[in-house]
Every structure is written in C-alpha cells, then in structure tokens.
Design a protein around this motif. Structure first.
Motif, PDB file in Angstrom:
ATOM      1  N   LYS A 232       1.237  17.133   0.107  1.00 49.53           N
ATOM      2  CA  LYS A 232       0.895  16.748  -1.261  1.00 49.53           C
ATOM      3  C   LYS A 232       1.693  15.494  -1.609  1.00 49.53           C
ATOM      4  CE  LYS A 232       0.182  21.529  -2.810  1.00 49.53           C
ATOM      5  NZ  LYS A 232       0.656  22.562  -3.776  1.00 49.53           N
ATOM      6  N   ILE A 233       1.095  14.338  -1.409  1.00 47.29           N
ATOM      7  CA  ILE A 233       1.774  13.066  -1.641  1.00 47.29           C
ATOM      8  C   ILE A 233       1.333  12.492  -2.988  1.00 47.29           C
ATOM      9  CG2 ILE A 233       1.993  10.683  -0.853  1.00 47.29           C
ATOM     10  CD1 ILE A 233       1.790  11.752   2.024  1.00 47.29           C
ATOM     11  N   VAL A 234       2.312  12.178  -3.818  1.00 44.53           N
ATOM     12  CA  VAL A 234       2.074  11.568  -5.127  1.00 44.53           C
ATOM     13  C   VAL A 234       2.553  10.119  -5.049  1.00 44.53           C
ATOM     14  CG1 VAL A 234       2.575  11.665  -7.597  1.00 44.53           C
ATOM     15  CG2 VAL A 234       2.400  13.798  -6.264  1.00 44.53           C
ATOM     16  N   TRP A 235       1.650   9.185  -5.296  1.00 40.69           N
ATOM     17  CA  TRP A 235       1.980   7.762  -5.176  1.00 40.69           C
ATOM     18  C   TRP A 235       2.434   7.246  -6.531  1.00 40.69           C
ATOM     19  CZ3 TRP A 235      -1.746   3.677  -2.588  1.00 40.69           C
ATOM     20  CH2 TRP A 235      -1.026   2.506  -2.338  1.00 40.69           C
ATOM     21  N   ALA A 236       3.734   6.996  -6.659  1.00 39.69           N
ATOM     22  CA  ALA A 236       4.310   6.572  -7.930  1.00 39.69           C
ATOM     23  C   ALA A 236       3.690   5.266  -8.418  1.00 39.69           C
ATOM     24  CB  ALA A 236       5.826   6.425  -7.803  1.00 39.69           C
ATOM     25  N   HIS A 237       3.260   5.258  -9.664  1.00 44.40           N
ATOM     26  CA  HIS A 237       2.777   4.059 -10.371  1.00 44.40           C
ATOM     27  C   HIS A 237       1.554   3.430  -9.707  1.00 44.40           C
ATOM     28  CE1 HIS A 237       6.892   4.790 -11.525  1.00 44.40           C
ATOM     29  NE2 HIS A 237       7.383   4.140 -10.495  1.00 44.40           N
ATOM     30  N   MET A 238       0.854   4.201  -8.888  1.00 44.87           N
ATOM     31  CA  MET A 238      -0.315   3.667  -8.150  1.00 44.87           C
ATOM     32  C   MET A 238       0.052   2.422  -7.343  1.00 44.87           C
ATOM     33  SD  MET A 238      -3.629   4.163 -10.623  1.00 44.87           S
ATOM     34  CE  MET A 238      -3.103   3.053 -11.921  1.00 44.87           C
ATOM     35  N   GLY A 239       1.326   2.306  -6.950  1.00 46.89           N
ATOM     36  CA  GLY A 239       1.771   1.173  -6.146  1.00 46.89           C
ATOM     37  C   GLY A 239       2.070  -0.083  -6.935  1.00 46.89           C
ATOM     38  N   LEU A 240       1.901  -0.056  -8.255  1.00 49.22           N
ATOM     39  CA  LEU A 240       2.138  -1.238  -9.083  1.00 49.22           C
ATOM     40  C   LEU A 240       3.603  -1.330  -9.493  1.00 49.22           C
ATOM     41  CD1 LEU A 240      -1.088  -1.029 -11.278  1.00 49.22           C
ATOM     42  CD2 LEU A 240      -0.693  -2.442  -9.244  1.00 49.22           C
ATOM     43  N   SER A 241       4.019  -2.500  -9.934  1.00 51.58           N
ATOM     44  CA  SER A 241       5.430  -2.728 -10.256  1.00 51.58           C
ATOM     45  C   SER A 241       5.559  -4.012 -11.059  1.00 51.58           C
ATOM     46  CB  SER A 241       6.261  -2.854  -8.972  1.00 51.58           C
ATOM     47  OG  SER A 241       5.869  -4.024  -8.242  1.00 51.58           O
ATOM     48  N   LYS A 242       6.780  -4.331 -11.467  1.00 58.96           N
ATOM     49  CA  LYS A 242       7.031  -5.592 -12.161  1.00 58.96           C
ATOM     50  C   LYS A 242       6.870  -6.786 -11.225  1.00 58.96           C
ATOM     51  CE  LYS A 242      10.123  -3.803 -15.741  1.00 58.96           C
ATOM     52  NZ  LYS A 242      11.496  -3.852 -16.325  1.00 58.96           N
ATOM     53  N   HIS A 252      -7.581  -3.596  -7.086  1.00 58.50           N
ATOM     54  CA  HIS A 252      -6.658  -2.461  -7.064  1.00 58.50           C
ATOM     55  C   HIS A 252      -7.422  -1.145  -7.079  1.00 58.50           C
ATOM     56  CE1 HIS A 252      -3.760   0.368  -9.178  1.00 58.50           C
ATOM     57  NE2 HIS A 252      -3.168   0.079  -8.033  1.00 58.50           N
ATOM     58  N   ILE A 253      -8.395  -1.040  -7.963  1.00 67.15           N
ATOM     59  CA  ILE A 253      -9.179   0.202  -8.059  1.00 67.15           C
ATOM     60  C   ILE A 253      -9.931   0.471  -6.765  1.00 67.15           C
ATOM     61  CG2 ILE A 253     -11.174   1.245  -9.210  1.00 67.15           C
ATOM     62  CD1 ILE A 253     -10.175  -0.127 -11.806  1.00 67.15           C
ATOM     63  N   LYS A 254     -10.436  -0.565  -6.137  1.00 67.54           N
ATOM     64  CA  LYS A 254     -11.156  -0.389  -4.872  1.00 67.54           C
ATOM     65  C   LYS A 254     -10.246   0.203  -3.800  1.00 67.54           C
ATOM     66  CE  LYS A 254     -13.997  -2.912  -1.504  1.00 67.54           C
ATOM     67  NZ  LYS A 254     -14.561  -4.251  -1.134  1.00 67.54           N
ATOM     68  N   ILE A 255      -9.004  -0.268  -3.736  1.00 71.95           N
ATOM     69  CA  ILE A 255      -8.039   0.278  -2.767  1.00 71.95           C
ATOM     70  C   ILE A 255      -7.748   1.738  -3.081  1.00 71.95           C
ATOM     71  CG2 ILE A 255      -5.654   0.144  -1.955  1.00 71.95           C
ATOM     72  CD1 ILE A 255      -5.826  -2.905  -2.405  1.00 71.95           C
ATOM     73  N   MET A 256      -7.535   2.042  -4.366  1.00 73.46           N
ATOM     74  CA  MET A 256      -7.241   3.418  -4.749  1.00 73.46           C
ATOM     75  C   MET A 256      -8.407   4.346  -4.404  1.00 73.46           C
ATOM     76  SD  MET A 256      -4.137   3.316  -5.969  1.00 73.46           S
ATOM     77  CE  MET A 256      -3.818   1.968  -4.797  1.00 73.46           C
ATOM     78  N   LYS A 257      -9.628   3.912  -4.686  1.00 76.93           N
ATOM     79  CA  LYS A 257     -10.802   4.735  -4.373  1.00 76.93           C
ATOM     80  C   LYS A 257     -10.892   5.020  -2.879  1.00 76.93           C
ATOM     81  CE  LYS A 257     -13.958   3.426  -8.137  1.00 76.93           C
ATOM     82  NZ  LYS A 257     -15.216   2.697  -8.481  1.00 76.93           N
TER      83      LYS A 257
END
Length: 362
Positions: A232-242, A252-257
């Motif tokens: 069960k892996i939870v990807w913090a912040h969907m990989g986004l950052s400052k 970004h959405i395409k990668i997540m999908k």
C-alpha cells in the motif's frame, strides 16, 4: 514576510477557525448519528488528516493534548500521527531545515518514540490516531528491519503506518540529503515485506522533478511501484513540490492516471498547500483535477502536512486545513465521500468504520 502581511494572514486564519467552529453542523455531527452528510449545511473541510506531523524538525513541539484539541475543534476525526524522521541536530537553534542550509538533517527514532509514548499515555479514541514509523532511512535499508523489531519490542501493536519517508526530496539537498538509488530500492524488499504482511501503508515523498527537468526523478517511483506492487504505497503530494510549480496540469494528470491504472495499490496523497497554491487555484485547473479525482474516487486521501512546531497555534492549523480542503468543494459526491469524509483512509487502515453517505447522492 512583512508585518502587515503577517497580520492579514493571521486574520484570515482566525476567520477560517471561526467558520469551522461555527458550522451549523458542528464538529463531528455526522458521526453523532445523522443519517447523511449535507454538503450544503456542513463544512467542506476534510474529516481525516492523513498527513500530520506531531513533531517538528527541531525545537519544541505543540503539546499532544493541545494538538488533538485542534483536530477535535476543526472536525477532524481521524489522523495519521507522523513524527519527522529527518531531524535537525539537538544543538541546532533551527526549527525548520530551509532556514539552515548546510546543517545536516538525518533520520532518527526520537520523534517516533515521543509520539508512541504520548499516544499510549492518552489512548485517544476521538480523534482516532494511526501512529506512524518515520525513522526509515531509504538510503540505508539494512537498518530498517532491526528498527521495526525494536519498535515491536518497545511499543507492540502501536505503529500502524509508515512514513512520511524520503525517496527523493530536493528541498533537503542543502541539508546533506541525497536521493535513494536504484540499488537502494532493490534492497527495500525485507522491510517492504514486513509492511505488506501487516497491511501497513507507507507514505513516500518522491519528487517528480523540478521546473527545469520536470520528470527527472519519476523513474525512482516507477521502480518502487514495479518492485512492490502489493504494498500500500501512498505518494506524498502527488510528486509535486515547491521545486516543481510550472508543470502542465494535463501532463501531470496523465502521468497519475497511467500509474493508477497500472498499480492498483497506489494511493495519492493530496496534502500540502503547495497543491492548492500552485495548481488547483489557477483558472481552469481546479476543474481538471476535480474531474480526475471524480474518475478515480477511491485513489486519494487528504491531509494538511501541518508541522507542529511550538511557534504555531490553532489558527495556523485551521488555515492549513481549509486551504488543503478547497479542492473538496469541486468534487462530485462519490469522490467527496471517499476522499474528504475518509472512506479511502478507513479502507487503507482496514478500519470497520465507514464514511457517511452524502445526502441526495445516488
């Protein structure tokens, strides 16, 4: 920050806190026996905080009872009780690593022990807390199984989550952090098996990249998902950052999908106001992400990413909760229930509790 800006920010936080507290439903009213959640009358703020740091990077923390009081006051009924595994040295005057470049920030068990002791002393039922192991050094995975064994001995049955742990966090590079390597990831197998066998979720901070190289580190997360598809892996912040604020939302959405479709045990963490400030709040972008979450309603969990250093108070927490919950207003009823009302969080932890249905939802 200017004095005027600080005053305006605090004023906004106070209004947020008042709005939450003055909700006609009141904190936790749905759980108290109403048959459904009325989105018109009740607050849109999330009822779970899956990403809450009860301990700071350095310096004194907000007291345990005070912080759980913040949750109760704001209607948050469940939270993951993170420490911060990467701590500043005890002799450092810093409370935040970004203010002290050059000062090493290294993994430690101290915050986890403090959290476990506070949890056992209080044994809170509402809000209900999932204590997390945050000591894990992903660059030195051989140290993790002995660490888990020590936790089992000292605090049997207490730790039900793992993370936030850092696969790659660019913000920490000035503090001697380096990205885990492909070889490191291969050597995670022993501790990932322990987590898998126990059904423990792990929240991984893994930056996608930066504004110059937007997917520079994506292969690291892809390797992790490929090697450990049953975890069960939870990807913090969907990989986004400052460091990554200009990525095209469609890209970004395409990668997540693609990754959600390929890895059924992946869950996206929507914590940290960076998502709202740099993506969701832009014209037309909120609708794109809301449509994405409506299509994958079971695959995301909310959180504030609040760090409980003593220089903060309830108004700051209430503001962080409100900002990170704004996306909830744009969600359809199914995604709102699964994300904001906590159904996905309950399922990740195998809790018997269920989120209330949304009034009028089909």
């Amino acid at each position: 920050m200017s004095h005027t800006s600080r005053r305006l920010g605090m004023a906004g936080a106070v209004l947020t806190a008042v709005a939450i507290a003055a909700s006609p439903a009141g904190a936790g009213s749905t759980a108290a026996g109403t048959e459904c959640f009325d989105r018109v009358r009740e607050p849109y703020t999330s009822q779970v905080d899956s990403h809450l740091h009860f301990r700071p990077f350095g310096g004194p923390a907000i007291g345990f009872e005070e912080l759980t009081g913040y949750l109760d006051k704001s209607g948050v009924r469940h939270a993951s009780m993170y420490g911060i595994g990467q701590m500043l040295p005890v002799n450092s005057p810093c409370t935040y690593y970004l203010n002290c470049p050059g000062t090493p920030v290294v993994p430690s068990m101290k915050n986890d022990f403090a959290n476990a002791e506070n949890y056992l002393a209080a044994k809170p039922k509402d809000p209900e807390l999932a204590v997390s192991m945050t000591f894990m050094d992903l660059n030195h995975p051989e140290t993790i199984p002995p660490g888990i064994a020590l936790y089992d001995k000292e605090f049997p049955g207490v730790f039900r989550w793992a993370g936030e742990v850092n696969l790659v966090k660019q913000a920490l590079f000035p503090n001697h952090h380096t990205a885990a390597t492909s070889e490191n990831i291969k050597n995670w197998a022993p501790f990932m098996k322990v987590l898998r066998d126990r059904g423990i979720p792990i929240t991984i901070h893994s930056d996608l990249g930066n504004d110059e190289e937007q997917t520079k580190y994506l292969p690291l997360m892809e390797q992790t998902l490929h090697l450990y598809p049953e975890n069960k892996i939870v990807w913090a912040h969907m990989g986004l950052s400052k460091e990554l604020t200009t990525m095209d939302p469609d890209r970004h959405i395409k990668i997540m999908k693609r990754l959600l479709d390929k890895y059924p045990n992946l869950t996206l963490d929507l914590s940290w106001r960076v998502l709202e400030d740099n993506y969701f709040s832009k014209p037309g972008v909120r609708q794109k992400y809301a449509a994405f979450f409506d299509r994958y309603p079971t695959r995301a969990i909310p959180g504030t990413d609040f760090v409980a250093s003593r220089d903060k108070d309830y108004t700051v927490y209430a503001q962080e909760l409100e900002v990170t919950s704004r996306i909830n207003k744009a969600l359809g009823d199914r995604a709102f229930r699964d994300i904001a009302l906590g159904e996905n969080y309950y399922r990740l932890l195998n809790l018997k509790e269920s989120a209330p249905r949304v009034c009028g939802a089909g």
